[in-house]
Every structure is written in C-alpha cells, then in structure tokens.
Motif scaffolding. Structure first.
Motif, PDB file in Angstrom:
ATOM      1  N   GLY E 117       0.827  -1.214   0.000  1.00 37.49           N
ATOM      2  CA  GLY E 117       0.000   0.000   0.000  1.00 37.49           C
ATOM      3  C   GLY E 117       0.852   1.251   0.000  1.00 37.49           C
ATOM      4  N   ALA E 118       1.420   1.553  -1.155  1.00 36.47           N
ATOM      5  CA  ALA E 118       2.505   2.531  -1.236  1.00 36.47           C
ATOM      6  C   ALA E 118       2.027   3.967  -1.264  1.00 36.47           C
ATOM      7  CB  ALA E 118       3.354   2.211  -2.476  1.00 36.47           C
ATOM      8  N   ARG E 119       1.402   4.377  -0.216  1.00 35.89           N
ATOM      9  CA  ARG E 119       0.965   5.755  -0.081  1.00 35.89           C
ATOM     10  C   ARG E 119       1.702   6.415   1.078  1.00 35.89           C
ATOM     11  NH1 ARG E 119      -1.432   8.478  -4.150  1.00 35.89           N
ATOM     12  NH2 ARG E 119      -3.228   7.375  -5.019  1.00 35.89           N
ATOM     13  N   ARG E 120       2.229   7.605   0.831  1.00 35.63           N
ATOM     14  CA  ARG E 120       3.097   8.270   1.812  1.00 35.63           C
ATOM     15  C   ARG E 120       2.411   8.483   3.155  1.00 35.63           C
ATOM     16  NH1 ARG E 120       7.234  10.605  -0.372  1.00 35.63           N
ATOM     17  NH2 ARG E 120       6.011  11.267  -2.176  1.00 35.63           N
ATOM     18  N   GLU E 121       1.118   8.734   3.143  1.00 34.33           N
ATOM     19  CA  GLU E 121       0.420   8.941   4.419  1.00 34.33           C
ATOM     20  C   GLU E 121       0.372   7.658   5.250  1.00 34.33           C
ATOM     21  OE1 GLU E 121      -0.791   9.635   1.499  1.00 34.33           O
ATOM     22  OE2 GLU E 121      -1.529  11.698   1.439  1.00 34.33           O
TER      23      GLU E 121
ATOM     24  N   GLU F  24      11.115   3.413   1.118  1.00 36.42           N
ATOM     25  CA  GLU F  24      10.054   2.424   1.230  1.00 36.42           C
ATOM     26  C   GLU F  24       9.047   2.506   0.102  1.00 36.42           C
ATOM     27  OE1 GLU F  24      10.558   4.987   3.202  1.00 36.42           O
ATOM     28  OE2 GLU F  24       8.655   6.037   3.532  1.00 36.42           O
ATOM     29  N   ARG F  25       8.960   3.614  -0.559  1.00 36.12           N
ATOM     30  CA  ARG F  25       8.022   3.710  -1.689  1.00 36.12           C
ATOM     31  C   ARG F  25       8.748   3.910  -3.001  1.00 36.12           C
ATOM     32  NH1 ARG F  25       6.503   6.568   1.846  1.00 36.12           N
ATOM     33  NH2 ARG F  25       7.233   8.333   0.633  1.00 36.12           N
ATOM     34  N   ALA F  26      10.102   3.743  -2.965  1.00 32.95           N
ATOM     35  CA  ALA F  26      10.903   3.819  -4.189  1.00 32.95           C
ATOM     36  C   ALA F  26      10.735   5.140  -4.913  1.00 32.95           C
ATOM     37  CB  ALA F  26      10.534   2.653  -5.114  1.00 32.95           C
ATOM     38  N   ASP F  27      10.605   6.195  -4.128  1.00 37.41           N
ATOM     39  CA  ASP F  27      10.419   7.476  -4.819  1.00 37.41           C
ATOM     40  C   ASP F  27      11.376   8.561  -4.355  1.00 37.41           C
ATOM     41  OD1 ASP F  27       9.352   8.153  -2.342  1.00 37.41           O
ATOM     42  OD2 ASP F  27       7.437   8.846  -3.127  1.00 37.41           O
ATOM     43  N   ARG F  28      12.411   8.175  -3.616  1.00 35.43           N
ATOM     44  CA  ARG F  28      13.405   9.178  -3.208  1.00 35.43           C
ATOM     45  C   ARG F  28      14.272   9.540  -4.405  1.00 35.43           C
ATOM     46  NH1 ARG F  28      16.349   7.934   2.514  1.00 35.43           N
ATOM     47  NH2 ARG F  28      17.441   9.862   1.963  1.00 35.43           N
TER      48      ARG F  28
HETATM   49 MG   LIG Z   1       4.764   7.429  -3.683  1.00 37.61          MG
END
Ligand SMILES: [Mg+2]
Ligand SMILES: [Mg+2]
Ligand SMILES: [Mg+2]
Ligand SMILES: [Mg+2]
Ligand SMILES: [Mg+2]
Ligand SMILES: [Mg+2]
Ligand SMILES: [Mg+2]
Ligand SMILES: [Mg+2]
Lengths: 272, 272, 272, 272, 272, 272
Positions: E117-121, F24-28
C-alpha cells in the motif's frame, strides 16, 4: 501417617499452593500437613514461626521462600537441622547450593519462579495476584509442579516405610520441567520450554527494575514489561496444554487415597 | 502494630494469597501476619490448628475456607469468638449468613470462588493448580480481590486506631466486584461481569460432577467442562484488563509503607 | 412429498434458520416447505398468520417462538390441533411441558437459545444481529441444531411412510447437545458443553436486565455482560469445532436428495 | 400502521433476520409485518407464495433471495408490480440492475452476502448454520445491515406520511458499509473494510467450488477454504467492533416505539 | 559448483530472501551465489546492475521484481538472454507470460505476493517491513516458497549434471501452493488456501488505493484495509501450520550439504 | 545524489530489507543504492563481493552480517576503510565494538536480531522464512528498524550536505527500540519491550542448540523452542501496535521525495 511441616517465608509462586500439590482432592489418608507462615515478610526475625512448626513435630520439613540464600530462610531451615528438610526456592537460591549440600538439606530450585515487579507505582494487590496467577500457570502447565509433587511424594513415601529418604537435589530447568510434563507432542513440548525460558528471563528484568534503576521513568516500564512477559509465558504454556488436549494425551498424575501417584493419559480413562 | 492471624482450612482461590493481598511488596510496617493451616483438609479435627494461631494472640482473625457452613470452619471461627473474626468463604457459605450475624462474625463471601472439579480421573495436582490460576485471575482482574483488600484494611485501620472495627458483611456479586474494579471503560466492566458470572456458574456444574453424578462417563465431562468455563472466564477477565491498559486507565491501589491504600490510574503516575 | 408448515412468532436463534436446517442445499425432492411469520411480534392477535399457514394444508406443523408458554404461541399451536405439531422454543417454555404432553404436541426446548438483552439503550438492529450470530454459532457447533434436524427429519420420514409419527419430547441440555455433536475428542466435547452452559446462563442475566432492574445504570451493564457471555460462548464452541477439524473428525450429516440423513467424518470422504 | 410484506426465496444471510432488523425489540407500534417463504428453494413455482403475501395487501414489499436475476425471484417481484417493491439480494443480482430500474423496483444488493459452499460432502445443516452465523457477523459488524435498516425505514416513513417513497438503489460495497458503520477509529474502519472485502471474495471461490470444479478432490478444498475465509472475516469484523468498544464509541441506532431511528455512541448514554 | 546470479529490482516479498531459500543454513557446497540490486527502484536505467552480475558469469540467472512486464525488469532479463534465466514476479507479470515463453525465459509468478500500500500517508519503513513480514509468513506457511525452492533446485541440479535445464513455467495459485505445502490435515490445507486467496485479493485493493483513488480520504482507508487483510492472511497461514504442528506432521525439506532436498515429517525424525 | 553501497554477508533479519528501509516507496530522488551479496555464506573469501561494490564508488557503505566479529565481515568492512562505513550486526558483534571505534567504523548492533535455529532436522527454507518473518515483525513493530532508518538517514543527510558524517555508535536495547517506537500508550510500550526481551533471549537458546548440544534429542527441542519464542515475540509486538492502532496513535515516519523523514500520528492526517 507422615507429618509434613511447611514453613513459608515471603511469596513465590510455588508457595501459593505447595501444600495442595500434596493432596489435591483432600482425600489422602497417609499424611498430615501443617503450614505456618508470617506472610509476605522474610526477615530473620520471622523465623520465629519455625518454633510453632516445631511443636507439630514434623517428619518432613519444607521451607519455601524466595532467594533461600538470604538470612531469613537460612535461619528457618537451620531450626530443623537433623530432620529431613527440603528447601524450595527460586533461581537466586542457587548461590546457596553448596551450603545445602554441606548441611544435608534437600532442595528444589525453580528457575522460572521469577521475582515479581515489586515497585509501588506498579504493584498493588491486584497486579500481584495476576502475576502469581501467570506464574502458577507456567509452573503447572510446563511440568515444574509435577517435579515438586514427585520429589515430595518420594520423600514422604520413604519416611512412611521407615527409610531414610534421599532428599531431592534439583534445579528445575526448562528441560527438566517438560520431561516431567511428559508431553506427547513435540511442539507442545517446545512451546512449554519456550514459556519456561521466557518466565526465567522475567527475573533479570525485574531485578533490574527493582534493584538497579532508580528513576521511575526507567523502572516502571521495566517491571511492566516483565509482567507482560510472564503473561505471555502463561498463555504459551496454556497453548502447549491445549495441543495435548486436542490429541487427548494430557498426562495426569492424581494421588490415590493411599498417597500413591497414579498415572493416566486419556481423559475418559482410569488412573492407574 | 496490628497482629493479623489467618487460619486456612482447605483450598479456595482466595486462600492462596489472602495474606499477600495485605502486603503485596512486603514493606508494610504496621502489621504482623501469622498464617496457619492444616493443608487441604477441613475436618473439625483440623481446627486444632486454631490453637496454634491463638498463641500468636491476633488482633484480627481471618478464617478462610470453602463452604464455611461446614463443621470444620465453624469450629475454627468459634475458637476465636470475642475477637474480630472475618470469615472468607464461597457461595455455599451463604447458608451460614444468619449464624455469622448472630455471633458477630464478619464475612466476605465470594460467589465466583467456585468449587473445583474434584474427581480423581480429572484432578491431579497440575489440573488443580491450573484451575486455581484461573480462579485467581478472575477474582483479581474483576475487582473481587480489591474488596477483600479494602475490607481487611478497613478493619486493620480501625484496630490500629483503637476503635472497634465494623466487620464486613458482604457477598461479592459480579456487580460489587466490578464496582471495586473501578473500570473506566463500560465494555471492560461488562466483560469483567461476564467473566464473574461464568465463574459463578462453575460451582453448579462442579457440584453436579462431584456430588450428584456417579458414572464417570457422566461426571468426567461435567468437571472438565466446568474447568473450561473457568479458563474462559479467566481469559475474559484478562481481556477486560487489557482494554483498561489500552486506555491507560488501570486502577491500582498499592499499600503505602504505613498501610494506607494509595490510588492511581496512569501507569507512569504516582500513587496518592 | 411431505408438506412442512412453519409458523414463527417472535425471534429465537433457532427460528432464524429452522427451515434451512431441513434442506441445507435446497435440493431435497421429498418435502415442500412453507413458512409464515408476523415478524418480531408474538401477541395472540399475531396468530392470525396461522390461518395463512392452514391454507397450505401442512402435513407437519412447526410452531417456533420464544417462551411458548405465552398466549400468542399457545393460540398458534392450538390452531393446528389434530395435526402433528412440534413446538420449538426456549427454556421458559418448560413451564408448558405438561400442557404439550396433554394436548399431544411434540416439543424441542433449547436451553441455550437464551433471551436477548432487549433494552433500547443497548439493543439496536446491529447488536440484535450480532447476538443472534453468536447464538447460532453456539447452537450449531455444540450439536443442538443437529437434534432439531434429526427430530424433524424423523417425523417427516414417518409421515412420508404413512405412519403416525412419534413426536419429539426433548429438552436440549448441554449433555444432549454434545451427544448429537458427536465429538470425537473429549476436550472438544467439554468445551462445547462449557459453551452451552454459558449460553444457558445468559437468559438469567438478560431476564434480570430486561424485567427486574429498572435503572439504566444497572440494567445496561447487565445486558451488555450477557451479550459478552454469548460472544465468548460462541468463540468457545468454535474452538471445540476447531479441535475436531485439527483431527479431521468433524461429524457431518448432510441430507441426500431423497431426504435421508447421510453421515461422514473425514473431510475428503463421502457421506454415506 | 404500515403493512410490510416480506417474501423470502432461498437463503442469503440477510434473509435470516431482515424482518427483525425492522423491529429489534418487537415494540414498534407503527408497522405490521408479514413474512412468507417456501424455504430453501427458489424455483419459479415457489413464487406461488407471493399469492399468500398478496392477501396481506402490503404497503411495502421486500423480495429477498440469492441471485435476484434468476426466474424465481423475478416472478416473485413481478407479482407485486405497481407496489413499492424492494429487492434485496447478493452480488450476482447486479446483472439485473437495469431491469430493476426499468420496472421501478428498488434494490439493495449486498456484495459480501456471498454464496455458501453448497456441496454435499461439505455442507450439512450444521456447517450451513455456522457459515450463516459468520455472514451475519460480517454484515452486522461492518455496517451493511444498518444500510438495510435505514433504507427500509426511510421507505416505511414515506409511506406512513402518505408520500411516494423513493426506493433505494444501492449496491453495498465495503466503503458504503463502513460509512453506515460509522466507525470512530480509522483502524476499526480499515479492519471492517478488510472483513467485507474478504467476505466478498468468498463468492468467487464458492462459485468455482460449486459450479466449475467437478472433482471432489478439487471442489471440497475450495468450498472448505471459502468457509475459512468467511470465518476469518467474521473474526476480523468482530475485532473492528472490539476496538470501538475499547473506546466506548460503538454507534447504535435503535428504533423508538414510533419507529424513528435513534442514535447514540456512549454505552451508558441515552439514544436520541 | 553452480554459479547462481540473482538480480533484484524493487521489492516483492519473495525477493527478501530468495537467496536464502537456496541455502538456509549456509552450508551447501555445490553452489555459489551472487546477488546484486539497486534497491527499491526498478527503472530501466537500474538495469545497469545487470552488468555487474554479468561479470560474475552466472550459470543460472534469477531476475526478481514486481510486475516483470515493466520495462526495467524486461531490460534486466534480456541482458542475460541465452543463459537459463528465471523470472520471479507477481500477478501483474502474467501479462508477460507469452513473451517469457517466446524468449525462452522460465518464470515463477506468485499470485499472493501482492503489491504493498505505497501511499506516503500510510507507508513508512516500519509499515513496509510489517507488510513484508506478513507476506513472507503467507508465502512460507502455505507452501509457495517451497515451489520456489524446488524449481530453483531442479534447475541447479540439471546444470550441475551438465544438462540443459527445463525452466519452470509456473503461476503459483492457492492450489499449487498448498500442494507443495503438503498439508496432512485437510482443514490446515483449507486454511492455507484461504490465507493465500486473501493475500491475492490484497493486490486489487492496493492497486485501487495506489493508482485509482486520488483523494486521501478514500485511498488511505483502502491501503490500510489491504494491510489488515495481509495481516489476517498471515495469522491464518500460521494457524494452518499450528494444526500440522499439533499433529506432528509439519513437512520439512532441508537441503543436504550436497544440495539435495531432504524430506521429513516428524519433528524428532531424521531428514532423508 | 548520495551513493549508498550495501554489502550483505549471511542473513540476519535486518539484512532482508535494509535497503528498502531507506526508500520504502521507491520514490526518493536523493539517493542511489547498490547492494551486493554472496548469499547465505560469510566466509572471508566471500569478501570478494566487496570489490564489486567498490566499482560503484559508494559515498556511504553499509556492511551487514551476523556476528560482525568474524573474519568474513571484518575483511569486508576493511575493504572500505577511509569511507564512512556502518556495520549493522547482532549481539555477538558487541565483542568487536572496540575495534569498530578504533578503526572509525560506525555500528548499529541489534540485540534482538537473534541467531536462527540452524539445525538440519529443523531448519528448512520454509522454517527459515517463518523465523525471519517473526524477527522482522519484532524489529519493525518495537521501533528497532526506525533507529536504523534514522541513523542511516542522518549519515546520508550529512554526506548530501558535504559534511563529514558522525557515524552511529549504537547497541539497540529494548529501551532504545521503544523510544524510537514512540509509543503513546505505556502498556503498548511495555509489551513492545517484552517482545524485544524475548527476542533477545532467543539467541541464547539457539547458540546452545546449534553449538553446544550434540545430541538431536537435546538440540531439536531447543531450537524448536527458540523459534516458538520468536513467534510469540512477534505476536506480542503486533499486539503493542494494535493498541496504538486502537487509539489512532501509530507513529509513522515516511520519507519525503527529497529524503527527509516526515512524521505523523493520526492515520487520516498528513505527514509533516
Ligand atoms: Mg509514492
Ligand atoms: Mg475425591
Ligand atoms: Mg517496595
Ligand atoms: Mg491432533
Ligand atoms: Mg423494549
Ligand atoms: Mg447440491
Ligand atoms: Mg548446519
Ligand atoms: Mg483506546
């Protein structure tokens, strides 16, 4: 009729019901039991209660307390030197093992009968009772209490026959507890051992929380976590037994009226 | 220094740790406790231990046993007539309430401290300990033990002040237990009451299993189901406390060194 | 083709799915079922629905309601006098047993199908549904519903053969429920009995909460605790079944297309 | 007085207690309810029961069945064309949505009221009841049943006022269910949604197990796993509610005597 | 000595420990493993790490990533065309099955290794780790990882013997997973299948939460419920294993030092 | 863009997902990660993989392995002397603390990342994965992984700014873990600490089971009980988090796209 005298000083889990372990249905005809205690305290001056027990002239004496290496319990057992005396205590008492051997005292030291989290901010009578409930669950379900039963019964039996009893010299580890637990399923056994190991570890945390840390911000979380550990150990020990129940292989060792230890596995079967 | 004498005859859950409820951290300076018991038995001839307790000359006497309406406990308490005597017992003792009142005995009768499943095919020392572990969990977590604490402390306090204590006259129902439990969440309270009601019901099943059914095919399932009920009552009482923990509202009433009952809710707070 | 008429008045757990107990996969070719009900109410004037059922000209009539001793259910069953009528009800209906016998009505009274906590502050449609979910779990998992199945099928079978059916006269106790449950593990059986005993006790608490206490401060905790008891009974009954699952010994009694009761234990086996 | 007619064909979870959702304490004075059903079957010829319901001359008609797209339920609802008819059904009924709209039928389609594992080797009356117990738990605890309550009450209210009711057109998704569930804790809401999603998925597995796989070696594990999913969904939905209990924020919507929906959160508070 | 090269791009549960599945006690003498990865990212430019792996000159190449149909993983595997390449990926990779077949890549696609569940929040490193813990539990306990083990070992074995390996072409469904799980109890198998089905479904919810809903009020509850589903799937898979433990029938397949797969059931037995 | 090189030798729980903890979301957009490992082995000759990592020319190097005091890990880290090197390892690595300090290596030693029960009779790939699942649960839910995240991020941040980073020198105890866990409920914190203490203790049992006992009759129960302990620690850590969920106080620290650590408590709130 064997006269069994029990002297309790202070509280460990085993002390709560050691006398009932000998006669769980109150129908044994071969023993007479007398217990005296001065309650939660275990100062040397409490050893006066030993005098009361002496008047009962017991054939076998059980002195049960936390940390039997302390002066109070020491004075108490020494009051009965010459008689068959069995010390029941916890892990810190291991320091006194040599003394026990020298003086001819028997001993059963129960590693998992760990110290309570005795901090006023945390431990009230309710929390104390809950912790002891969990300790008793662990000690009973893993098999530790069966060792106590078997060793005491063995000594009583010898006295009954007029023999000089060989006193127990045993430190109850996880492995010894589960051997007495006689688990038929190996995972039930592993869970029981795990419960016992966790219960043992509680002592380390509580010692730190009670004697080392001075700041409530530090010691309250410690003692609280130690009790959480004992709670989880109790739940795990209970699960071990639930597995044996699910296979109808719970080992039971009730006393006969004559004080023998009977044995059975199947719930609907007869103890023999 | 108030001298508290405790006489135990036979086993009920409360008997296991009544003396520790008075001094959970063994640091009270205002009381001296002496306990004597003849173990699991409760025949009238066991009342001889009362003599030993008399030598201690207690200011307050607690006589604790199952079914205090039986001759054994009766003889025991009568040995102390004239002193402040508090009978602690279970539901069957309600039959003797009138006698208590007439003779001036205080009493605390605990409905949920139910009879054990005392059948040889089922009850060995391990099962006995497990059942008592569950009973203690129920009585502690619901609040029943807090009533015992508060009532005994109240009497001790009066004696300390040189007053004639008003002795407790209380039958602990679910409602009274949870009032002392002082639950802050109403569902925690409802779960605790449910646990207490279930624990109460155990007595009915065990009476049937122990005294009415004669055929092992019938009585073994009964006593086994009674213990399953107590086990589930213990788990439910524990859940009630877990809810209070989750809200950091566990009510705690530790003793001060001087024997006062302190109060607190927040774990990290100070008892006051 | 046997015509089975079902008249429901008011709600008990068994009423929710009694018609489905007869034909769980909707593939029986030997019966035709008609159910009528006036919903939650059970006043005598509701008995008018009996007239509708009469038009169906049933061969067997089931009248199901709480407390069949009340006038509403009485009127309903009397509308069918002369036909084979089976009353299904709960524990309070035991008061009418004699009447049933005199008038030749069969009956199945289910002790654990306890009264709900019908207080407006507590019982909304959601809580009502949850309670019934728990009741159904208890009655199904313990074996009580299998008695209903077996007794009704037995009567239908007799009618099919042109015989005069012997109507059931049964009060379902814990012992009878678990006998039908046919548990292969004795602890599963003990847990199921425990669940049943707890569910039975719910009625006492709810009667007190609904009819005796007047103060919301008193009755809300009572009905809430009664529902906690039923919830825990459901969980316990479920555990009993889980044990049987763990040993692949769940007893199953599906209907054949012809309406016979088949039997099986091993999940992967064939019903026979 | 609004006359509510309910026609049930075959079994879905909601059908078990739809009439009780309208009057959970049997004390509403504003409605009269009549339910007829032909039991588990749902062939077109069962629609004859509709005739019986017509004689009741209902103001509002509820036709509740699995897969309302099938001929049986279709015939049943068409028997009431012209009256306010509300179809309550499950996910497969979505195929008939267009038809509902065209003919002016209201509908409430409940995604999570999934098909049962209707295989003879697996489904006996006991398993059927257990599955339905779990379905009811999911639908009640997530909030789905509250939508049913609110929508039906809204229609009844309109009829009571002499208005033409706007009939519901709703497919109950997880999101809609939990909105009605009105969870105050977002994790309780997430757990309830998870329970609902799992319950929805059950249908896919059971369709495969009942209609696609022909080999018992394949279909038995499928239907068994589908029921395990529903069981776990029920446990999860229950946990969601337990969280709300732990914070005393359970949302309740009991009916007043006059049939209004009252609202409350705190257990000890008054519904308003 | 077979050289096994592993290229990881981005994170799926299986990627966390695929190299350890080959040599769980680090004592195999027949393989040499080299793993390279560019961490969480999986853009085509990350395929540069493939170059590093080439320098190792692997005999067998494993390319493991989420959604192997994306350009990044595609570039990576194409860098090794001509070598035995096994793609390990999740359900969305099924779109690329045809391409795999055409280019001669082996593949193992694991339906239940669902998207996070790849949501930043919602997703921080802690939540990410917890989700992966649950995924690993599901994949291990159901049997899915055993398929990975067996298939990779089979290829390695062929290479060791100088044969051209037949590469795996497998989509791991619930049914295939539990076949490898080799459950001896059919309900344990059903629970494992249920866990797998739930875990599969997580992907649908997370895709909706991550790619379709734009409003945090909508997507946060979705991804949170997806993680609740995976948590419950893990608990259920664990229960399946607990049943096998309770019967001492856990199937184990450790590697011998020589890299053979040994087999055993009884915990105290020897793998053979 | 900071280049982070990770060298893994052998398996500890933290190694499974250390690179994902950073992104953790591969967006850095601010880091580039490269990981190399030789799989489960950790002999000095495996340190050759360090050469591969050198070619990546990392700005920060993480060397992660069990027992970093062994020659293999030692050789690996020494290959990077002069660069900022952070050793991540378990409790046995504490022996090398002095060496770390002397050579200027940073270190994070995680007491609860305990040794696995590496016995062939017990540990197959499935058991290995399950154990690691439990370890990850404990380390994530207690807060230990957050320390790893925060310390690595702090070093990366310094490098990004062109500063000489202060390398971490930390042994993660229960107390430190839960401080980072930032529990808002003190009992959740106590449970997390308890979980951590239990997980720590696992190492003692596994060392005994793997290196001291030689007899399978002795070592199999030991390693099996150690895994039961880790399983129960995972369940307890999960309960701690469930409490925080029940109060909507779960602390979350997601990365922003720029690599900052954001903070939040309420699930529906925004990280800031
Ligand atoms: Mg993201
Ligand atoms: Mg007896
Ligand atoms: Mg103190
Ligand atoms: Mg079994
Ligand atoms: Mg009312
Ligand atoms: Mg069929
Ligand atoms: Mg080895
Ligand atoms: Mg809360």
């Amino acid at each position: 009729m064997v006269k069994v005298g029990v002297l309790k000083m202070g509280a460990i889990g085993t002390a709560l019901l050691v006398e009932y372990l000998l006669d769980e249905r109150a129908d044994r005809g071969d023993i007479e039991v007398r217990v005296v205690t001065s309650g939660a305290k275990m100062q040397p001056e409490e050893a006066v209660v030993a005098e009361k027990l002496k008047e009962f002239d017991p054939d076998v004496v059980i002195v049960i307390s936390p940390n039997a290496a302390l002066p109070g319990p020491k004075a108490a057992r020494e009051a009965f030197e010459g008689k068959p005396v069995i010390v029941i205590s916890d892990a810190p008492a291991k320091k006194a093992k040599e003394e026990f051997e020298q003086k001819g005292f028997g001993y059963i030291l129960i590693n998992a009968d760990s110290m309570i989290g005795a901090r006023r901010e945390f431990l009230d009578p309710t929390e104390m009772a809950l912790f002891n409930s969990d300790v008793v669950k662990v000690l009973a379900a893993t098999g530790a209490f069966r060792i106590v039963q078997e060793e005491l019964d063995r000594v009583i039996e010898a006295v009954k026959k007029g023999e000089t009893p060989e006193l127990p010299k045993i430190v109850i580890s996880a492995q010894k507890a589960v051997k007495a637990g006689n688990f038929q399923n190996p995972y039930a056994k592993a869970k029981a051992m795990a419960a016992y190991f966790i219960a043992e570890k509680v002592a380390d945390i509580d010692v730190k929380g009670c004697f080392i840390e001075r700041d409530p911000e530090k010691y309250i979380p410690l003692v609280a976590s130690a009790h959480e550990m004992m709670r989880v150990a109790a739940l795990l020990a209970d699960q071990a037994r639930e597995i044996e129940k699910s296979n109808d292989t719970v080992y039971r060792t009730p006393h006969s009226k004559e004080g023998e230890i009977l044995k059975k596995f199947e719930l609907m079967g007869k103890p023999e």
